[in-house]
Scaffold this motif. Structure first.
Motif, mmCIF file in Angstrom:
data_model
loop_
_atom_site.group_PDB
_atom_site.id
_atom_site.type_symbol
_atom_site.label_atom_id
_atom_site.label_comp_id
_atom_site.label_asym_id
_atom_site.label_seq_id
_atom_site.Cartn_x
_atom_site.Cartn_y
_atom_site.Cartn_z
ATOM 1 N N LEU A 1 42.278 50.883 -13.176
ATOM 2 C CA LEU A 1 43.290 50.245 -14.011
ATOM 3 C C LEU A 1 43.918 51.249 -14.973
ATOM 4 O O LEU A 1 45.106 51.159 -15.283
ATOM 5 C CB LEU A 1 42.674 49.077 -14.791
ATOM 6 C CG LEU A 1 42.192 47.887 -13.955
ATOM 7 C CD1 LEU A 1 41.660 46.789 -14.870
ATOM 8 C CD2 LEU A 1 43.294 47.337 -13.056
ATOM 9 N N ASP A 2 43.129 52.216 -15.447
ATOM 10 C CA ASP A 2 43.688 53.260 -16.317
ATOM 11 C C ASP A 2 44.758 54.058 -15.582
ATOM 12 O O ASP A 2 45.779 54.434 -16.169
ATOM 13 C CB ASP A 2 42.581 54.202 -16.795
ATOM 14 C CG ASP A 2 41.686 53.556 -17.840
ATOM 15 O OD1 ASP A 2 42.107 52.545 -18.431
ATOM 16 O OD2 ASP A 2 40.571 54.059 -18.047
ATOM 17 N N ASP A 3 44.521 54.303 -14.319
ATOM 18 C CA ASP A 3 45.486 55.029 -13.495
ATOM 19 C C ASP A 3 46.792 54.245 -13.408
ATOM 20 O O ASP A 3 47.894 54.809 -13.494
ATOM 21 C CB ASP A 3 44.885 55.251 -12.110
ATOM 22 C CG ASP A 3 45.702 56.210 -11.256
ATOM 23 O OD1 ASP A 3 46.559 56.922 -11.816
ATOM 24 O OD2 ASP A 3 45.467 56.244 -10.030
ATOM 25 N N ILE A 4 46.677 52.916 -13.281
ATOM 26 C CA ILE A 4 47.863 52.058 -13.233
ATOM 27 C C ILE A 4 48.569 52.033 -14.589
ATOM 28 O O ILE A 4 49.803 52.128 -14.675
ATOM 29 C CB ILE A 4 47.462 50.629 -12.809
ATOM 30 C CG1 ILE A 4 47.046 50.621 -11.329
ATOM 31 C CG2 ILE A 4 48.596 49.638 -13.051
ATOM 32 C CD1 ILE A 4 46.440 49.312 -10.865
ATOM 33 N N ALA A 5 47.783 51.923 -15.667
ATOM 34 C CA ALA A 5 48.366 51.819 -17.010
ATOM 35 C C ALA A 5 49.231 53.032 -17.353
ATOM 36 O O ALA A 5 50.224 52.914 -18.080
ATOM 37 C CB ALA A 5 47.262 51.655 -18.051
ATOM 38 N N LYS A 6 48.875 54.200 -16.822
ATOM 39 C CA LYS A 6 49.656 55.413 -17.089
ATOM 40 C C LYS A 6 51.071 55.314 -16.538
ATOM 41 O O LYS A 6 51.973 56.037 -16.979
ATOM 42 C CB LYS A 6 48.962 56.629 -16.477
ATOM 43 C CG LYS A 6 47.636 57.000 -17.122
ATOM 44 C CD LYS A 6 46.954 58.102 -16.334
ATOM 45 C CE LYS A 6 45.545 58.379 -16.847
ATOM 46 N NZ LYS A 6 44.819 59.337 -15.978
ATOM 47 N N ILE B 1 49.075 42.137 -14.759
ATOM 48 C CA ILE B 1 48.672 43.432 -14.199
ATOM 49 C C ILE B 1 49.861 44.383 -14.181
ATOM 50 O O ILE B 1 49.755 45.558 -14.550
ATOM 51 C CB ILE B 1 48.085 43.227 -12.796
ATOM 52 C CG1 ILE B 1 46.756 42.466 -12.895
ATOM 53 C CG2 ILE B 1 47.888 44.560 -12.064
ATOM 54 C CD1 ILE B 1 46.291 41.850 -11.600
ATOM 55 N N GLY B 2 51.037 43.890 -13.775
ATOM 56 C CA GLY B 2 52.238 44.724 -13.754
ATOM 57 C C GLY B 2 52.646 45.209 -15.127
ATOM 58 O O GLY B 2 53.276 46.262 -15.265
ATOM 59 N N GLN B 3 52.297 44.451 -16.167
ATOM 60 C CA GLN B 3 52.580 44.851 -17.552
ATOM 61 C C GLN B 3 51.443 45.686 -18.142
ATOM 62 O O GLN B 3 51.499 46.055 -19.322
ATOM 63 C CB GLN B 3 52.801 43.613 -18.427
ATOM 64 C CG GLN B 3 54.146 42.919 -18.209
ATOM 65 C CD GLN B 3 55.264 43.579 -18.996
ATOM 66 O OE1 GLN B 3 55.304 44.798 -19.135
ATOM 67 N NE2 GLN B 3 56.192 42.782 -19.493
ATOM 68 N N ALA B 4 50.434 45.980 -17.353
ATOM 69 C CA ALA B 4 49.287 46.802 -17.781
ATOM 70 C C ALA B 4 48.618 46.231 -19.026
ATOM 71 O O ALA B 4 48.207 46.968 -19.921
ATOM 72 C CB ALA B 4 49.713 48.250 -18.014
ATOM 73 N N CYS B 5 48.500 44.912 -19.095
ATOM 74 C CA CYS B 5 47.816 44.253 -20.217
ATOM 75 C C CYS B 5 46.320 44.185 -19.904
ATOM 76 O O CYS B 5 45.766 43.109 -19.640
ATOM 77 C CB CYS B 5 48.397 42.870 -20.466
ATOM 78 S SG CYS B 5 50.071 42.874 -21.132
ATOM 79 N N PHE B 6 45.684 45.317 -19.916
ATOM 80 C CA PHE B 6 44.295 45.420 -19.482
ATOM 81 C C PHE B 6 43.287 45.366 -20.624
ATOM 82 O O PHE B 6 42.092 45.245 -20.375
ATOM 83 C CB PHE B 6 44.091 46.715 -18.684
ATOM 84 C CG PHE B 6 44.945 46.806 -17.451
ATOM 85 C CD1 PHE B 6 45.075 45.727 -16.601
ATOM 86 C CD2 PHE B 6 45.614 47.990 -17.141
ATOM 87 C CE1 PHE B 6 45.868 45.802 -15.455
ATOM 88 C CE2 PHE B 6 46.408 48.077 -15.998
ATOM 89 C CZ PHE B 6 46.539 46.986 -15.156
ATOM 90 N N ASP C 1 57.243 52.756 -4.516
ATOM 91 C CA ASP C 1 56.453 53.967 -4.322
ATOM 92 C C ASP C 1 55.263 53.913 -5.275
ATOM 93 O O ASP C 1 55.097 52.960 -6.044
ATOM 94 C CB ASP C 1 57.296 55.233 -4.512
ATOM 95 C CG ASP C 1 57.780 55.456 -5.943
ATOM 96 O OD1 ASP C 1 57.292 54.768 -6.874
ATOM 97 O OD2 ASP C 1 58.649 56.326 -6.140
ATOM 98 N N ALA C 2 54.426 54.929 -5.248
ATOM 99 C CA ALA C 2 53.189 54.905 -6.029
ATOM 100 C C ALA C 2 53.453 54.887 -7.532
ATOM 101 O O ALA C 2 52.607 54.441 -8.310
ATOM 102 C CB ALA C 2 52.322 56.109 -5.676
ATOM 103 N N GLU C 3 54.638 55.341 -7.959
ATOM 104 C CA GLU C 3 54.965 55.353 -9.378
ATOM 105 C C GLU C 3 55.584 54.043 -9.849
ATOM 106 O O GLU C 3 55.945 53.905 -11.013
ATOM 107 C CB GLU C 3 55.921 56.515 -9.685
ATOM 108 C CG GLU C 3 55.329 57.885 -9.415
ATOM 109 C CD GLU C 3 54.043 58.117 -10.196
ATOM 110 O OE1 GLU C 3 54.028 57.813 -11.407
ATOM 111 O OE2 GLU C 3 53.057 58.580 -9.593
#
Length: 491
Positions: free
Chosen positions: A451-456, A246-251, A20-22
């Motif tokens: 990407l900030d949206d994903i990192a949250k 990307i899945g680990q939000a290492c941005f 899901d989106a989360e």
């Protein structure tokens, strides 16, 4: 339509996960993928089997999630990188089994041309090694009768596994790849973001063979209606380690993750700068979004989870991977036993394709538990090899984010913290490779704004801090370094 379908095609298994989106899993399906070893050092896959397993897993994951194709916002693909497939454009039939990234059949060529390694590195960030796709392509064109002439005539197509799956999902309508996978071929100039004509000439690879290169989050067409019960937009592609990043939000530059699957791969975000390594690490494309490239340093270990498979399938010391944790915990230490799993040579920072595996320190008291524990510890030691190399090229990290199937083992994750002398963080979702592919697809579909949206949405599940004294950790690591020195090809 907020659900996302991720295809995660790996070296030893094929999976599909609906998120899901989360980032919560709604449905999962998986198939083990057998490997074949026609000669020592050779590793192959059946590309048709990969495609059929992918299709089966995608259908089963949708069924498990109780969703239909029209309820999926987008599909993302992530894949074992460097693995090479060449197929006929007219029929879609591979001309030879896929040559797997672990394969070392082109070692002789690489050794003969080591004087070109720095030249290659300046363009690709890579080293001249059998690991990458270019020498595999050249081998296929030279060894399969008629292949070179057919490639030059435009009758054949090359792809890493993402490109092969995309071709099949779209019914042959799209021959494309993304910048992260292209960056692992040794044919792609990561500074100019183009296929490099000088590299193509050196490896004797016809331009007509190669796919179009797109951003990691981009329009990759739609699946054929008949495959999944309706069309699904394909919105993201990334190689497995870039997808895990990307899945680990290492941005942010300086963030680092390590993934533990068949091999182990550590990736450090270096931002918009193509930074060449001074310590034999790889420079690579972390991701390319909206035409903007983010680079990374990467350390690649060829054998991590594959060592556990070897214990199970070749040595029959365990029946299932899950047994390793209790065996490791059953003894206080290995009593000086070290297992160096150089089954297909050594990766970073050694890059020794001729090294071979060995077990050192066996005594009459050594048993199955000692060997199993030594295999798990070898993963931590190899990770420390990478971490020390990265510390020479960049600012040392303050923590390491880990993922992959191996890190569900609490003992191993604590072992990493102890032998690295660094906090190790395990995320809520350890299937971060698939999650990264879903995030990319969601970016294209508008499920995520940025990407900030994903990192949250990234969440920590557990944090492991060092419990071993530094002196003891350093002494154990010194024993590892001596063991590695004894299996090196120049020893």
């Amino acid at each position: 339509m907020k659900a996302l379908l991720a295809i995660d095609q790996g070296t030893t298994s094929t999976r599909a996960i609906v998120f899901d989106a989360e980032g919560r899993k709604l449905g999962v399906a998986q198939r083990e993928l057998p490997q074949s070893y026609p000669q020592p050092g050779w590793v192959e896959h059946d590309a048709q089997r990969i495609w059929q397993d992918t299709l089966t897993c995608a259908r089963e994951a949708l069924a498990a999630a109780k969703l239909q194709a029209r309820q999926i916002a987008s599909l993302g693909i992530t894949n074992q990188r460097e693995t090479t497939v060449i197929w006929e454009r007219a029929s879609g039939t591979p001309i030879h089994p896929a040559i797997v990234w672990q394969d070392r059949r082109t070692s002789a060529f690489c050794q003969q041309h080591q004087e070109r390694s720095d030249w290659l590195n300046a363009r690709t960030g890579l080293l001249l090694d059998p690991y990458f796709s270019a020498t595999k392509i050249a081998w296929l064109l030279d060894q399969v009768p008629g292949a070179r002439a057919r490639a030059e005539n435009g009758e054949l197509a090359f792809g890493t596994i993402d490109s092969w799956l995309l071709w099949n999902l779209t019914g042959g309508r799209l021959h494309a790849t993304d910048a992260s996978n292209a960056s692992r071929t040794a044919l792609f100039n990561i500074a100019t973001q183009q296929w490099d004509e000088e590299l193509l000439a050196f490896f004797r690879v016809p331009r007509a063979l190669l796919p179009e290169v797109r951003d990691c989050a981009a329009d990759y067409g739609r699946t054929q209606t008949a495959l999944l019960g309706g069309e699904i937009a394909i919105g993201g592609i990334a190689g497995d380690q870039q997808a895990a990043t990307i899945g680990q939000a290492c941005f942010a530059p300086g963030m680092i993750k390590s993934t533990y699957g068949t091999g182990c791969f550590m990736v450090l975000n270096t931002g918009p700068e193509f930074r060449r390594s001074r310590s034999r690490l790889l420079s690579t494309v972390a991701y390319r979004l909206n035409g903007q490239t983010t680079y990374a340093l990467e350390g690649s270990i060829f054998v991590a989870g594959a060592a556990v498979q070897w214990l199970r399938d070749a040595m029959h010391l365990i029946r299932a991977a899950g047994e390793t944790e209790n065996l490791a915990k059953s003894i206080p230490d290995t009593q000086g036993v070290y297992l160096v799993p150089a089954f297909t040579g050594l990766g970073a920072p050694y890059w020794d394709p001729e090294a071979r595996g060995a077990i050192f320190g066996l005594t009459r008291d050594s048993g199955i538990a000692h060997i199993v524990r030594a295999a798990l510890e070898s993963v931590a030691y190899q990770t420390r090899d990478l971490l020390q190399a990265m510390a020479q090229d960049a600012v040392p990290p303050t923590e390491l984010r880990v993922d992959g199937g191996m890190v569900v083992n609490d003992w191993l994750t604590q072992c990493l913290a102890d032998l690295l002398q660094l906090p190790v963080v395990r995320p809520q979702t350890v299937e971060t490779t698939a999650l990264g592919a879903a995030f990319l697809a969601g970016l294209t579909a508008g499920v995520y704004d940025s990407l900030d949206d994903i990192a949250k949405r990234w969440q920590s599940q557990a944090r492991f801090v060092p419990q071993m004294a530094t002196e003891k950790s350093n002494a154990a690591y010194e024993g590892w370094r001596k063991a590695v020195a004894r299996v090196r090809s120049g020893a």
